[in-house]
Every structure is written in structure tokens, then in C-alpha cells.
Design a protein around this motif. Structure first.
Motif, PDB file in Angstrom:
ATOM      1  N   PRO A  89       0.843  -1.208   0.000  1.00 27.40           N
ATOM      2  CA  PRO A  89       0.000   0.000   0.000  1.00 27.40           C
ATOM      3  C   PRO A  89       0.875   1.255   0.000  1.00 27.40           C
ATOM      4  O   PRO A  89       1.818   1.367   0.789  1.00 27.40           O
ATOM      5  CB  PRO A  89      -0.800  -0.111   1.304  1.00 27.40           C
ATOM      6  N   LEU A  90       0.562   2.172  -0.887  1.00 30.76           N
ATOM      7  CA  LEU A  90       1.297   3.430  -0.978  1.00 30.76           C
ATOM      8  C   LEU A  90       0.335   4.600  -0.833  1.00 30.76           C
ATOM      9  O   LEU A  90      -0.859   4.488  -1.147  1.00 30.76           O
ATOM     10  CB  LEU A  90       2.005   3.536  -2.330  1.00 30.76           C
ATOM     11  N   VAL A  91       0.868   5.725  -0.359  1.00 29.07           N
ATOM     12  CA  VAL A  91       0.075   6.952  -0.320  1.00 29.07           C
ATOM     13  C   VAL A  91      -0.413   7.239  -1.738  1.00 29.07           C
ATOM     14  O   VAL A  91       0.364   7.264  -2.690  1.00 29.07           O
ATOM     15  CB  VAL A  91       0.900   8.117   0.236  1.00 29.07           C
ATOM     16  N   ALA A  92      -1.724   7.466  -1.867  1.00 26.06           N
ATOM     17  CA  ALA A  92      -2.379   7.405  -3.172  1.00 26.06           C
ATOM     18  C   ALA A  92      -2.162   8.624  -4.042  1.00 26.06           C
ATOM     19  O   ALA A  92      -2.245   8.532  -5.270  1.00 26.06           O
ATOM     20  CB  ALA A  92      -3.877   7.190  -2.972  1.00 26.06           C
ATOM     21  N   ALA A  93      -1.936   9.792  -3.426  1.00 26.22           N
ATOM     22  CA  ALA A  93      -1.973  11.048  -4.192  1.00 26.22           C
ATOM     23  C   ALA A  93      -3.256  11.062  -5.026  1.00 26.22           C
ATOM     24  O   ALA A  93      -4.300  10.576  -4.573  1.00 26.22           O
ATOM     25  CB  ALA A  93      -0.708  11.215  -5.028  1.00 26.22           C
ATOM     26  N   LEU A 130      -9.663   7.939  -8.924  1.00 24.92           N
ATOM     27  CA  LEU A 130     -10.308   6.897  -9.721  1.00 24.92           C
ATOM     28  C   LEU A 130     -11.386   6.159  -8.918  1.00 24.92           C
ATOM     29  O   LEU A 130     -12.515   6.011  -9.407  1.00 24.92           O
ATOM     30  CB  LEU A 130      -9.248   5.941 -10.277  1.00 24.92           C
ATOM     31  N   PRO A 131     -11.115   5.686  -7.687  1.00 20.24           N
ATOM     32  CA  PRO A 131     -12.204   5.113  -6.891  1.00 20.24           C
ATOM     33  C   PRO A 131     -13.347   6.096  -6.615  1.00 20.24           C
ATOM     34  O   PRO A 131     -14.517   5.680  -6.530  1.00 20.24           O
ATOM     35  CB  PRO A 131     -11.508   4.704  -5.589  1.00 20.24           C
ATOM     36  N   ILE A 132     -13.028   7.374  -6.466  1.00 14.77           N
ATOM     37  CA  ILE A 132     -14.092   8.369  -6.265  1.00 14.77           C
ATOM     38  C   ILE A 132     -14.983   8.435  -7.496  1.00 14.77           C
ATOM     39  O   ILE A 132     -16.216   8.484  -7.392  1.00 14.77           O
ATOM     40  CB  ILE A 132     -13.477   9.747  -5.918  1.00 14.77           C
ATOM     41  N   LEU A 170      -9.951   5.348   0.907  1.00 14.26           N
ATOM     42  CA  LEU A 170     -10.072   6.806   1.042  1.00 14.26           C
ATOM     43  C   LEU A 170     -10.278   7.117   2.515  1.00 14.26           C
ATOM     44  O   LEU A 170     -11.256   6.660   3.124  1.00 14.26           O
ATOM     45  CB  LEU A 170     -11.259   7.313   0.224  1.00 14.26           C
ATOM     46  N   ARG A 171      -9.373   7.890   3.107  1.00 17.24           N
ATOM     47  CA  ARG A 171      -9.471   8.206   4.534  1.00 17.24           C
ATOM     48  C   ARG A 171      -9.707   9.693   4.808  1.00 17.24           C
ATOM     49  O   ARG A 171     -10.145  10.058   5.896  1.00 17.24           O
ATOM     50  CB  ARG A 171      -8.196   7.767   5.261  1.00 17.24           C
ATOM     51  N   ILE A 176      -3.417   3.251  -2.014  1.00 16.75           N
ATOM     52  CA  ILE A 176      -3.710   2.371  -3.145  1.00 16.75           C
ATOM     53  C   ILE A 176      -2.652   1.273  -3.188  1.00 16.75           C
ATOM     54  O   ILE A 176      -1.604   1.381  -2.549  1.00 16.75           O
ATOM     55  CB  ILE A 176      -3.678   3.120  -4.497  1.00 16.75           C
ATOM     56  N   THR A 177      -2.906   0.235  -3.965  1.00 11.13           N
ATOM     57  CA  THR A 177      -1.841  -0.661  -4.444  1.00 11.13           C
ATOM     58  C   THR A 177      -1.961  -0.745  -5.955  1.00 11.13           C
ATOM     59  O   THR A 177      -3.058  -0.600  -6.516  1.00 11.13           O
ATOM     60  CB  THR A 177      -1.930  -2.081  -3.855  1.00 11.13           C
ATOM     61  N   VAL A 178      -0.847  -1.012  -6.624  1.00  4.59           N
ATOM     62  CA  VAL A 178      -0.917  -1.105  -8.087  1.00  4.59           C
ATOM     63  C   VAL A 178      -1.703  -2.337  -8.514  1.00  4.59           C
ATOM     64  O   VAL A 178      -2.394  -2.326  -9.546  1.00  4.59           O
ATOM     65  CB  VAL A 178       0.483  -1.096  -8.747  1.00  4.59           C
TER      66      VAL A 178
END
Length: 255
Positions: free
Chosen positions: A39-43, A48-50, A136-137, A154-156
Motif C-alpha cells: 500500500p502506498l500513499v495514493a496522491a 479513480l475510486p471516487i 479513502l481516509r 492504493i496498491t498497483v
């Protein structure tokens, strides 16, 4: 595809920070990946999920794409985007907000959508789709939450899963998925995956922050493929050059 990844592996491993890669041939189903579950900070890739949640709520009759919003000064947050720089009182539709969020990565539009959708609803839809780590937090430019270590992730691999669902029309509905991809194909920020791929249609979403650079998308080559790159705490120019070179190499390899 694995030979392409192996060719670039020394350069990937030489980069500082967390580097993740996911590639999938949508014809053969072949996958090659590197640290794809981290898991990485999504920026801005969290946008896209939104977008998916907007279309889920529209499908379920909870909102209309024609709903109108008036831009107020207190809504505005810094770039990326356009709304922050336009006049107060400007009226835009829900669909306008979606388009701005994706093609210009508009942060004001994103926060307005989060307020309309509800953070918990975005995450519930992600879980229903089988994405367990993407979360999303908080809203964008929420400095208080950020200082407390609250980040979107996110994860890739999960972005690749989401993109495949969109490609196959199995995310929200065939019509909704097609519309989301059409918005993504109008992306204006094209310095990463598309850099050497002018001949191809590409539906993608980028993300950037200090030490962070991402790009996730579908390349509509003869062999359509998913490419997802994400990083935290890295050398951004060096990784972006690798994204450019690797994207071309994967497309050339598949012919």
C-alpha cells in the motif's frame, strides 16, 4: 512480459523509496509485477475510486449527473485543477466535477465530490469490488489529518483489478464503465505512461506529491494492456523516465 520487467529490474531496484509495478496483457491474461501488494500513499490516483463511486450512486438512483453546484470560496484548495482560479459562484454539474477531477486532477472538484458521496460509501464500494487495501481516509489538502498520519492508500495490483473491471464492463455497468473510460481517455496530464505512445489511445490517471509519482491506466494497443506504476519517497524524475521507457517496452514487446 516478464523479460521486459527483468530488463528494467536493476534500475527499479536502484531507485530509493517504495517502487511498485503491475502490468497485465488483457488478451493472454499474463501478469508481471514488482511489489504490487504494497500500500502506498495514493496522491491523485485515489480520484479513480471516487469516480467509480459517483457512477455507482448514479446507477442506484442516489444522485444525478445533472445536479448543479455553485463554487464558493471556502471550497477552493490549491492546484491541480481549474476551479480554484475561476470566479466565485460558477455553476458546474456533477458530471463537470467528475471530468475536471480526472482530466485536470482538480482538487477542488475532488473534495466537492467526496462531500457529496461520503467517504464511507467510497470505501464500501471498494470492498464490494474486492479491493481490500485501497482506502479513502480523508479529503485532499486536509493538513490536520495529514499531520496525524491519516493518508489515502492504493496498491498497483488493486488499481489493475479496478481497471480490468472497467475494461470488461464489470465494475458498475457496461454503460457506466464505458463513460468512465471515455473520461479517462481525455486525460491532459500525459508525461508518464503515454510519453512515447502517441499512436495509442490511453485511459489513465496520474498522481503526484513530494517524492511520489504514479500513473495507472489501460493502453489500447493491438494487445490492450494494463500498466500501473506507483512510488513513495523516490527520485521522481528518475522513476518517471523509467515509466516512459517501460511503457514503450511493454507495448513493443506485445507487438
Amino acid at each position: 512480459m516478464k523479460e521486459v520487467l527483468n530488463r528494467f529490474m536493476p534500475a527499479l531496484q536502484a531507485l530509493p523509496g517504495e517502487i511498485t509495478v503491475y502490468a497485465k496483457d488483457l488478451v493472454s491474461g499474463e501478469i508481471c509485477a514488482f511489489q504490487e501488494d504494497i500500500p502506498l500513499v495514493a496522491a491523485s490516483v485515489i480520484k479513480l475510486p471516487i469516480l467509480v463511486e459517483v457512477f455507482r450512486q448514479e446507477r442506484d438512483g442516489l444522485l444525478s449527473m445533472e445536479e448543479v453546484f455553485s463554487i464558493r470560496p471556502e471550497m477552493k484548495v490549491p492546484s491541480c485543477g481549474a476551479l480554484t482560479y475561476l470566479h466565485d459562484g460558477l455553476k458546474v454539474t456533477l458530471l463537470d466535477l467528475c471530468v475536471l477531477m480526472i482530466i485536470l486532477s482538480d482538487n477542488t472538484a475532488t473534495n466537492m465530490l467526496i462531500n457529496r458521496l461520503g467517504i464511507e460509501n467510497v470505501n464500501a464500494t471498494l470492498r464490494a469490488l474486492g479491493l481490500e487495501k485501497t482506502t479513502l481516509r480523508r479529503r485532499l489538502f486536509d493538513s490536520e489529518s495529514s499531520q496525524r498520519g491519516i493518508q489515502n492508500h492504493i496498491t498497483v495490483k488493486e488499481m489493475g483489478m479496478l481497471l480490468q473491471m472497467l475494461y470488461e464492463g464489470k465494475c458498475i455497468s457496461e454503460k457506466a464503465d464505458e463513460k468512465m473510460l471515455s473520461i479517462m481517455k481525455d486525460q491532459r496530464l500525459n508525461g508518464k505512461i503515454p510519453f512515447f505512445l502517441d499512436a495509442y489511445e490511453i485511459a489513465h490517471k496520474t498522481g503526484e506529491d513530494d517524492g511520489t509519482t504514479h500513473d495507472v491506466g489501460i493502453v489500447y494497443a493491438r494487445h490492450p494492456l494494463i500498466l500501473c506504476f506507483a512510488s513513495n519517497h523516490t527520485d521522481v524524475p528518475a522513476f518517471e523516465r523509467l515509466m516512459q521507457d517501460m511503457s514503450k517496452a511493454f507495448v513493443d514487446h506485445l507487438g
